[in-house]
Design a protein around this motif. Structure first.
Motif, PDB file in Angstrom:
ATOM      1  N   ASP A  79       0.815  -1.221   0.000  1.00 30.04           N
ATOM      2  CA  ASP A  79       0.000   0.000   0.000  1.00 30.04           C
ATOM      3  C   ASP A  79       0.846   1.268   0.000  1.00 30.04           C
ATOM      4  O   ASP A  79       0.564   2.215  -0.741  1.00 30.04           O
ATOM      5  N   ASN A  80       1.877   1.297   0.841  1.00 28.78           N
ATOM      6  CA  ASN A  80       2.620   2.543   1.066  1.00 28.78           C
ATOM      7  C   ASN A  80       3.828   2.725   0.157  1.00 28.78           C
ATOM      8  O   ASN A  80       4.309   3.848  -0.013  1.00 28.78           O
ATOM      9  N   VAL A  81       4.329   1.621  -0.394  1.00 27.60           N
ATOM     10  CA  VAL A  81       5.522   1.696  -1.240  1.00 27.60           C
ATOM     11  C   VAL A  81       5.166   1.458  -2.704  1.00 27.60           C
ATOM     12  O   VAL A  81       5.320   2.335  -3.547  1.00 27.60           O
ATOM     13  N   LEU A  82       4.646   0.274  -3.002  1.00 25.95           N
ATOM     14  CA  LEU A  82       4.373  -0.049  -4.400  1.00 25.95           C
ATOM     15  C   LEU A  82       3.239   0.776  -4.996  1.00 25.95           C
ATOM     16  O   LEU A  82       3.230   1.040  -6.207  1.00 25.95           O
ATOM     17  N   SER A  83       2.295   1.171  -4.163  1.00 27.15           N
ATOM     18  CA  SER A  83       1.154   1.939  -4.681  1.00 27.15           C
ATOM     19  C   SER A  83       1.397   3.441  -4.678  1.00 27.15           C
ATOM     20  O   SER A  83       0.548   4.202  -5.155  1.00 27.15           O
ATOM     21  N   ALA A  84       2.517   3.881  -4.141  1.00 30.01           N
ATOM     22  CA  ALA A  84       2.835   5.319  -4.115  1.00 30.01           C
ATOM     23  C   ALA A  84       3.293   5.765  -5.504  1.00 30.01           C
ATOM     24  O   ALA A  84       4.206   5.174  -6.076  1.00 30.01           O
ATOM     25  N   ARG A  85       2.677   6.771  -6.032  1.00 31.86           N
ATOM     26  CA  ARG A  85       3.055   7.286  -7.345  1.00 31.86           C
ATOM     27  C   ARG A  85       3.838   8.591  -7.185  1.00 31.86           C
ATOM     28  O   ARG A  85       3.716   9.286  -6.189  1.00 31.86           O
ATOM     29  N   GLY A  86       4.630   8.906  -8.183  1.00 33.65           N
ATOM     30  CA  GLY A  86       5.455  10.106  -8.111  1.00 33.65           C
ATOM     31  C   GLY A  86       6.740   9.895  -7.357  1.00 33.65           C
ATOM     32  O   GLY A  86       7.446  10.853  -7.032  1.00 33.65           O
ATOM     33  N   THR A  87       7.063   8.620  -7.064  1.00 32.66           N
ATOM     34  CA  THR A  87       8.311   8.316  -6.378  1.00 32.66           C
ATOM     35  C   THR A  87       9.232   7.550  -7.322  1.00 32.66           C
ATOM     36  O   THR A  87       8.808   7.043  -8.352  1.00 32.66           O
ATOM     37  N   LEU A  88      10.486   7.456  -6.943  1.00 36.97           N
ATOM     38  CA  LEU A  88      11.480   6.759  -7.744  1.00 36.97           C
ATOM     39  C   LEU A  88      11.915   5.459  -7.071  1.00 36.97           C
ATOM     40  O   LEU A  88      11.890   5.356  -5.844  1.00 36.97           O
ATOM     41  N   LEU A  89      12.266   4.502  -7.889  1.00 38.12           N
ATOM     42  CA  LEU A  89      13.009   3.348  -7.399  1.00 38.12           C
ATOM     43  C   LEU A  89      14.469   3.771  -7.487  1.00 38.12           C
ATOM     44  O   LEU A  89      15.097   3.672  -8.533  1.00 38.12           O
ATOM     45  N   ASP A  90      14.993   4.284  -6.384  1.00 36.68           N
ATOM     46  CA  ASP A  90      16.330   4.878  -6.368  1.00 36.68           C
ATOM     47  C   ASP A  90      17.004   4.497  -5.056  1.00 36.68           C
ATOM     48  O   ASP A  90      16.560   4.893  -3.979  1.00 36.68           O
ATOM     49  N   SER A  91      18.077   3.731  -5.153  1.00 36.33           N
ATOM     50  CA  SER A  91      18.742   3.213  -3.952  1.00 36.33           C
ATOM     51  C   SER A  91      19.883   4.090  -3.454  1.00 36.33           C
ATOM     52  O   SER A  91      20.615   3.688  -2.553  1.00 36.33           O
ATOM     53  N   ALA A  92      20.038   5.286  -4.018  1.00 39.94           N
ATOM     54  CA  ALA A  92      21.178   6.126  -3.645  1.00 39.94           C
ATOM     55  C   ALA A  92      21.195   6.448  -2.158  1.00 39.94           C
ATOM     56  O   ALA A  92      22.225   6.336  -1.485  1.00 39.94           O
ATOM     57  N   GLY A 124       6.699  -0.973   5.403  1.00 40.88           N
ATOM     58  CA  GLY A 124       6.188  -0.094   4.355  1.00 40.88           C
ATOM     59  C   GLY A 124       6.661   1.339   4.495  1.00 40.88           C
ATOM     60  O   GLY A 124       5.939   2.281   4.164  1.00 40.88           O
ATOM     61  N   ARG A 125       7.908   1.513   4.958  1.00 38.77           N
ATOM     62  CA  ARG A 125       8.429   2.861   5.211  1.00 38.77           C
ATOM     63  C   ARG A 125       9.267   3.368   4.050  1.00 38.77           C
ATOM     64  O   ARG A 125       9.703   2.615   3.177  1.00 38.77           O
ATOM     65  N   ASP A 126       9.505   4.652   4.069  1.00 41.36           N
ATOM     66  CA  ASP A 126      10.313   5.334   3.050  1.00 41.36           C
ATOM     67  C   ASP A 126      11.791   5.040   3.261  1.00 41.36           C
ATOM     68  O   ASP A 126      12.337   5.333   4.322  1.00 41.36           O
ATOM     69  N   ILE A 127      12.422   4.472   2.237  1.00 43.66           N
ATOM     70  CA  ILE A 127      13.878   4.322   2.279  1.00 43.66           C
ATOM     71  C   ILE A 127      14.522   4.862   1.003  1.00 43.66           C
ATOM     72  O   ILE A 127      15.648   4.496   0.679  1.00 43.66           O
ATOM     73  N   VAL A 128      13.801   5.733   0.299  1.00 48.95           N
ATOM     74  CA  VAL A 128      14.371   6.300  -0.921  1.00 48.95           C
ATOM     75  C   VAL A 128      14.759   7.769  -0.753  1.00 48.95           C
ATOM     76  O   VAL A 128      15.303   8.371  -1.678  1.00 48.95           O
ATOM     77  N   THR A 129      14.479   8.334   0.411  1.00 46.17           N
ATOM     78  CA  THR A 129      14.941   9.683   0.708  1.00 46.17           C
ATOM     79  C   THR A 129      15.971   9.618   1.829  1.00 46.17           C
ATOM     80  O   THR A 129      15.945   8.701   2.663  1.00 46.17           O
ATOM     81  N   LYS A 130      16.850  10.584   1.863  1.00 44.33           N
ATOM     82  CA  LYS A 130      17.889  10.594   2.890  1.00 44.33           C
ATOM     83  C   LYS A 130      17.278  10.677   4.285  1.00 44.33           C
ATOM     84  O   LYS A 130      17.728   9.995   5.205  1.00 44.33           O
ATOM     85  N   ARG A 131      16.264  11.508   4.425  1.00 48.32           N
ATOM     86  CA  ARG A 131      15.652  11.656   5.744  1.00 48.32           C
ATOM     87  C   ARG A 131      14.982  10.352   6.182  1.00 48.32           C
ATOM     88  O   ARG A 131      15.075   9.944   7.341  1.00 48.32           O
ATOM     89  N   GLY A 132      14.301   9.697   5.230  1.00 51.09           N
ATOM     90  CA  GLY A 132      13.653   8.435   5.553  1.00 51.09           C
ATOM     91  C   GLY A 132      14.654   7.384   6.008  1.00 51.09           C
ATOM     92  O   GLY A 132      14.426   6.667   6.988  1.00 51.09           O
ATOM     93  N   VAL A 133      15.785   7.281   5.306  1.00 53.88           N
ATOM     94  CA  VAL A 133      16.822   6.310   5.676  1.00 53.88           C
ATOM     95  C   VAL A 133      17.431   6.680   7.025  1.00 53.88           C
ATOM     96  O   VAL A 133      17.691   5.804   7.864  1.00 53.88           O
ATOM     97  N   ALA A 134      17.662   7.962   7.247  1.00 56.58           N
ATOM     98  CA  ALA A 134      18.244   8.401   8.518  1.00 56.58           C
ATOM     99  C   ALA A 134      17.364   8.006   9.698  1.00 56.58           C
ATOM    100  O   ALA A 134      17.869   7.547  10.735  1.00 56.58           O
ATOM    101  N   VAL A 135      16.059   8.130   9.549  1.00 58.68           N
ATOM    102  CA  VAL A 135      15.137   7.757  10.630  1.00 58.68           C
ATOM    103  C   VAL A 135      15.216   6.254  10.887  1.00 58.68           C
ATOM    104  O   VAL A 135      15.206   5.804  12.041  1.00 58.68           O
ATOM    105  N   VAL A 136      15.295   5.466   9.823  1.00 58.58           N
ATOM    106  CA  VAL A 136      15.426   4.012   9.978  1.00 58.58           C
ATOM    107  C   VAL A 136      16.708   3.677  10.740  1.00 58.58           C
ATOM    108  O   VAL A 136      16.705   2.836  11.645  1.00 58.58           O
TER     109      VAL A 136
END
Length: 212
Positions: A79-92, A124-136
């Motif tokens: 729901d939160n990752v695969l269904s989110a539109r406007g995001t990138l599959l970006d592992s940077a 189902g959390r954000d790991i494609v933004t720096k802030r999201g990864v930092a929180v993890v």
């Protein structure tokens, strides 16, 4: 068994790498030293929009991974990752976080990778933004890594580029078809072990590693 070392090539957004986590845990528990190298496969030119077509393909692949590995892929992820539109599959960002975790201690790369994978595929959390990864990373008691990736030093950025560069170079040298890839390096010569071995028999994998 005699001491063995393997090099593990991965990308944090690779579902098959997430599926390999239980076998990596068994290898580590059995005394195998694992040198984890990110390849940057889904970053830079490898990043792509997460559209409906790719999401459907990913979910179908995820079910196959679940069957082979037992690893969960939650509804929250769907729901939160695969269904989110406007995001990138970006592992940077995720790769940067893993590099930060292992900056002083390379053995922390795998725990950081595992925390990031669980955040995505289970929570189902954000790991494609720096802030999201930092929180993890903060939640995984790697506050120092979170701070470093959000305010990187030049020394760290040089080390990060070198780490990813080594992963890419070995990936290309092995002619690996994708991630995950496992290699044994003897006398400077790497031998690729079939990625299928990461989802099969532990004893068979150990025998393959020792015979390489």
């Amino acid at each position: 068994m005699k001491k063995a070392t393997v090099t593990y090539l991965f990308d944090p957004l690779c579902g098959w790498c997430y599926g390999a986590a239980p076998m990596l845990d068994r290898l580590a528990a059995g005394g195998v030293a694992i040198d984890a190298l990110p390849t940057g496969l889904f970053s830079g030119a490898g990043a792509r929009p997460l559209d409906a077509g790719f999401a459907a393909h990913a979910w179908a692949s995820d079910q196959r991974i679940r069957q082979l590995s037992g690893q969960p892929f939650s509804q929250a992820y769907r729901d939160n990752v695969l269904s989110a539109r406007g995001t990138l599959l970006d592992s940077a960002a995720a790769t940067l976080g893993i590099s930060a975790a292992g900056f002083k201690d390379p053995q922390r790369r795998l725990p950081a990778l595992k925390a990031i994978q669980n955040a995505r595929y289970v929570d189902g959390r954000d790991i494609v933004t720096k802030r999201g990864v930092a929180v993890v990373l903060e939640d995984a008691d790697m506050v120092d890594a979170a701070r470093l990736m959000m305010a990187p030093t030049e020394e760290f950025l040089v080390a990060h580029r070198d780490l990813v560069g080594r992963g890419r170079e070995l990936f290309q040298r092995l002619h690996a078809g994708g991630t995950p890839a496992l290699a044994v390096i003897r006398s400077g010569t790497p031998r690729l072990i079939s990625s299928n071995a990461l989802y099969g028999s532990y004893d068979s994998l150990i025998a393959t590693i020792l015979a390489a």
